[in-house]
Write a protein that holds these residues in place. Structure first.
Motif, PDB file in Angstrom:
ATOM      1  N   CYS A   1       0.845  -1.188   0.000  1.00  0.00           N
ATOM      2  CA  CYS A   1       0.000   0.000   0.000  1.00  0.00           C
ATOM      3  C   CYS A   1       0.883   1.242   0.000  1.00  0.00           C
ATOM      4  CB  CYS A   1      -0.913  -0.004   1.222  1.00  0.00           C
ATOM      5  SG  CYS A   1      -1.967   1.454   1.345  1.00  0.00           S
ATOM      6  N   GLN A   2       0.661   2.110  -0.981  1.00  0.00           N
ATOM      7  CA  GLN A   2       1.493   3.303  -1.109  1.00  0.00           C
ATOM      8  C   GLN A   2       1.122   4.394  -0.097  1.00  0.00           C
ATOM      9  OE1 GLN A   2       4.221   3.301  -3.485  1.00  0.00           O
ATOM     10  NE2 GLN A   2       3.530   1.208  -3.129  1.00  0.00           N
ATOM     11  N   CYS A   3       0.096   4.126   0.712  1.00  0.00           N
ATOM     12  CA  CYS A   3      -0.316   5.097   1.736  1.00  0.00           C
ATOM     13  C   CYS A   3       0.278   4.762   3.105  1.00  0.00           C
ATOM     14  CB  CYS A   3      -1.837   5.150   1.827  1.00  0.00           C
ATOM     15  SG  CYS A   3      -2.637   5.655   0.291  1.00  0.00           S
ATOM     16  N   CYS A   4       0.224   3.476   3.479  1.00  0.00           N
ATOM     17  CA  CYS A   4       0.705   3.102   4.811  1.00  0.00           C
ATOM     18  C   CYS A   4       1.935   2.202   4.778  1.00  0.00           C
ATOM     19  CB  CYS A   4      -0.408   2.415   5.601  1.00  0.00           C
ATOM     20  SG  CYS A   4      -0.874   0.779   4.957  1.00  0.00           S
ATOM     21  N   GLY A   5       2.267   1.654   3.594  1.00  0.00           N
ATOM     22  CA  GLY A   5       3.455   0.817   3.476  1.00  0.00           C
ATOM     23  C   GLY A   5       3.248  -0.634   3.871  1.00  0.00           C
ATOM     24  N   GLU A   6       2.024  -0.994   4.277  1.00  0.00           N
ATOM     25  CA  GLU A   6       1.743  -2.372   4.672  1.00  0.00           C
ATOM     26  C   GLU A   6       1.474  -3.241   3.441  1.00  0.00           C
ATOM     27  OE1 GLU A   6       1.754  -3.696   7.758  1.00  0.00           O
ATOM     28  OE2 GLU A   6       2.474  -1.786   8.559  1.00  0.00           O
ATOM     29  N   GLU A   7       1.738  -4.531   3.572  1.00  0.00           N
ATOM     30  CA  GLU A   7       1.484  -5.468   2.487  1.00  0.00           C
ATOM     31  C   GLU A   7       0.089  -6.072   2.621  1.00  0.00           C
ATOM     32  OE1 GLU A   7       4.497  -8.442   2.401  1.00  0.00           O
ATOM     33  OE2 GLU A   7       5.959  -7.169   1.382  1.00  0.00           O
TER      34      GLU A   7
ATOM     35  N   ALA B   1      -9.085  -5.631   6.820  1.00  0.00           N
ATOM     36  CA  ALA B   1      -7.892  -5.949   6.034  1.00  0.00           C
ATOM     37  C   ALA B   1      -6.721  -6.405   6.899  1.00  0.00           C
ATOM     38  CB  ALA B   1      -7.472  -4.724   5.211  1.00  0.00           C
ATOM     39  N   GLU B   2      -6.961  -6.570   8.188  1.00  0.00           N
ATOM     40  CA  GLU B   2      -5.883  -6.957   9.094  1.00  0.00           C
ATOM     41  C   GLU B   2      -5.447  -8.409   8.885  1.00  0.00           C
ATOM     42  OE1 GLU B   2      -3.866  -5.580  11.578  1.00  0.00           O
ATOM     43  OE2 GLU B   2      -4.506  -3.740  10.583  1.00  0.00           O
ATOM     44  N   CYS B   3      -6.413  -9.310   8.686  1.00  0.00           N
ATOM     45  CA  CYS B   3      -6.098 -10.739   8.587  1.00  0.00           C
ATOM     46  C   CYS B   3      -6.813 -11.370   7.403  1.00  0.00           C
ATOM     47  CB  CYS B   3      -6.524 -11.473   9.862  1.00  0.00           C
ATOM     48  SG  CYS B   3      -5.665 -10.940  11.356  1.00  0.00           S
ATOM     49  N   THR B   4      -6.151 -12.300   6.763  1.00  0.00           N
ATOM     50  CA  THR B   4      -6.790 -13.078   5.704  1.00  0.00           C
ATOM     51  C   THR B   4      -7.694 -14.122   6.344  1.00  0.00           C
ATOM     52  OG1 THR B   4      -5.032 -14.747   5.657  1.00  0.00           O
ATOM     53  CG2 THR B   4      -4.764 -12.806   4.230  1.00  0.00           C
TER      54      THR B   4
ATOM     55  N   PRO C   1     -10.820  -8.439  -2.223  1.00  0.00           N
ATOM     56  CA  PRO C   1      -9.387  -8.467  -2.526  1.00  0.00           C
ATOM     57  C   PRO C   1      -8.665  -7.441  -1.653  1.00  0.00           C
ATOM     58  CG  PRO C   1     -10.556  -7.243  -4.205  1.00  0.00           C
ATOM     59  CD  PRO C   1     -11.603  -7.806  -3.295  1.00  0.00           C
ATOM     60  N   GLY C   2      -7.392  -7.665  -1.420  1.00  0.00           N
ATOM     61  CA  GLY C   2      -6.629  -6.722  -0.612  1.00  0.00           C
ATOM     62  C   GLY C   2      -6.388  -5.406  -1.299  1.00  0.00           C
ATOM     63  N   VAL C   3      -6.553  -5.387  -2.616  1.00  0.00           N
ATOM     64  CA  VAL C   3      -6.383  -4.152  -3.384  1.00  0.00           C
ATOM     65  C   VAL C   3      -7.262  -4.255  -4.623  1.00  0.00           C
ATOM     66  CG1 VAL C   3      -4.369  -5.118  -4.572  1.00  0.00           C
ATOM     67  CG2 VAL C   3      -4.702  -2.650  -4.549  1.00  0.00           C
TER      68      VAL C   3
ATOM     69  N   SER D   1      -3.015   2.364  -6.084  1.00  0.00           N
ATOM     70  CA  SER D   1      -1.916   2.706  -5.179  1.00  0.00           C
ATOM     71  C   SER D   1      -2.240   2.284  -3.751  1.00  0.00           C
ATOM     72  CB  SER D   1      -1.633   4.212  -5.214  1.00  0.00           C
ATOM     73  OG  SER D   1      -1.272   4.618  -6.511  1.00  0.00           O
ATOM     74  N   TYR D   2      -3.452   2.591  -3.296  1.00  0.00           N
ATOM     75  CA  TYR D   2      -3.845   2.253  -1.932  1.00  0.00           C
ATOM     76  C   TYR D   2      -4.470   0.862  -1.901  1.00  0.00           C
ATOM     77  CZ  TYR D   2      -7.813   4.527  -4.187  1.00  0.00           C
ATOM     78  OH  TYR D   2      -8.755   4.920  -5.092  1.00  0.00           O
ATOM     79  N   ALA D   3      -4.262   0.180  -0.776  1.00  0.00           N
ATOM     80  CA  ALA D   3      -4.856  -1.139  -0.585  1.00  0.00           C
ATOM     81  C   ALA D   3      -6.163  -0.994   0.195  1.00  0.00           C
ATOM     82  CB  ALA D   3      -3.869  -2.052   0.142  1.00  0.00           C
ATOM     83  N   LEU D   4      -6.804  -2.116   0.509  1.00  0.00           N
ATOM     84  CA  LEU D   4      -8.073  -2.102   1.225  1.00  0.00           C
ATOM     85  C   LEU D   4      -7.959  -1.378   2.556  1.00  0.00           C
ATOM     86  CD1 LEU D   4     -11.016  -3.137   1.500  1.00  0.00           C
ATOM     87  CD2 LEU D   4     -10.084  -5.261   2.445  1.00  0.00           C
TER      88      LEU D   4
END
Length: 343
Positions: A70-76, A109-112, A163-165, A178-181
């Motif tokens: 995620c280009q906003c928070c850097g998390e995958e 979006a914390e856990c799959t 989906p995560g993104v 750019s941003y994820a969920l």
């Protein structure tokens, strides 16, 4: 790493004055057309028919890692349908005792679903209850259940998961936002919670080449979200109503103001079918001068509508119209592409 990866060899990109990759291009621009041609060729190479959803499917197939930063928070986040939707989050809270806020994208979006099952299915009772809720066979253990969930639901992009993104090639280089969920509602102004309360646009109407009064229909769909729960006319349960098209736009009908209130479950179960009652109502609307079906599907509708005597006939007619409509969309897409090239 992405632009240099062999999976994207030949996919057009350029850089700005500072040397940064221009990730996004306009789809109808010359640069966008170069990318479009690459995605079309990649679909053909991988044996994916060029139709609705094909580019997103290929984007997930060829992604080299399966995770998006995620280009906003850097998390995958996973690019696949592995995160619970709002309704699934409520289900997990009830059965497993999780404490996910269904309205909070960041929490969802914390856990799959794999991590949730392995971490929270700590009893046979919970495992069986969740399997029944997902309408899957009762597993021997949670590891086996994870395999079944991914095979039957995640891999088929089930509506139970998100989906995560989000994905919409060819505008973005590899197709992903750019941003994820986790950050979607924070940085996409159109998805902020206060704005989503009035958001009722049905984007399928554009994808299905549907006729109709889009502005009025979309506004009415948004109004449904504001109403208090009432008794669903089909199942009788008290719930918030959704706007159900009397004639499904996925069969070629109009995106018009003529809706039937149904709860979300009944609306989803109806899918792209109509009933004998729907047919009667559509014919009645036509007699009053309303346009109920899009120009490209009028011919097939005129053939089948007077041959429907019961719900079984209606189901068969739905299937016929669905197949015809998909063929029409494929033809229109080819014509559109040729016209774009000629200009």
């Amino acid at each position: 790493m992405i632009v240099a990866h062999p999976n994207y060899k030949g996919l057009y990109y350029d850089r700005d004055k500072e040397g940064k990759v221009n990730w996004v291009v306009k789809g109808k621009s010359p640069k966008g057309q170069k990318r479009q041609a690459w995605w079309d060729e990649t679909c053909r190479r991988l044996g994916v028919p060029i139709q609705k959803g094909c580019y997103a499917k290929v984007a997930r197939m060829i992604h080299p890692t399966g995770v998006h930063v995620c280009q906003c928070c850097g998390e995958e986040r996973s690019i696949f349908y592995e995160y619970p939707t709002k309704n699934t989050a409520k289900l997990l809270n009830r059965i497993l005792g999780t404490t996910i806020d269904p309205e909070n994208d960041e929490e969802r979006a914390e856990c799959t679903i794999k991590e949730i099952i392995l971490g929270w299915c700590d009893s046979r009772q919970k495992l069986e209850a969740l399997a029944k809720a997902f309408k899957l066979p009762i597993p021997n253990n949670k590891e086996e259940f994870v395999e079944t969930v991914y095979r039957e639901l995640v891999n088929n992009e089930s509506s139970r998961f998100s989906p995560g993104v989000m994905c919409n090639p060819p505008d973005r280089f590899n197709g992903f936002h750019s941003y994820a969920l986790c950050c979607r509602t924070k940085f996409d102004k159109g998805r902020k919670r206060e704005n989503m309360l009035t958001y009722g646009q049905d984007r399928r109407a554009y994808q299905e080449w549907s006729d109709g009064d889009y502005n009025l229909a979309n506004r009415l769909m948004g109004e449904y979200k504001k109403q208090i729960p009432i008794k669903c006319p089909k199942c009788g349960k008290i719930a918030k109503m959704t706007a159900d098209h009397i004639g499904p736009i996925s069969l070629g009908f109009c995106h018009s103001r003529h809706f039937t209130p149904l709860c979300k479950r009944c609306n989803s179960a109806k899918n792209n079918r109509f009933t004998k009652l729907d047919v009667d109502e559509l014919i009645a609307l036509e007699k009053k001068g309303s346009q109920v079906v899009s120009w490209h599907s009028q011919y097939i509708w005129d053939i089948v509508k007077n041959q429907i005597d019961d719900d079984i006939d209606a189901k068969k007619a739905s299937s016929i119209m669905a197949k015809c409509h998909q063929n029409i969309l494929n033809i229109l897409a080819l014509i559109h592409k040729k016209l774009e090239k000629s200009f």
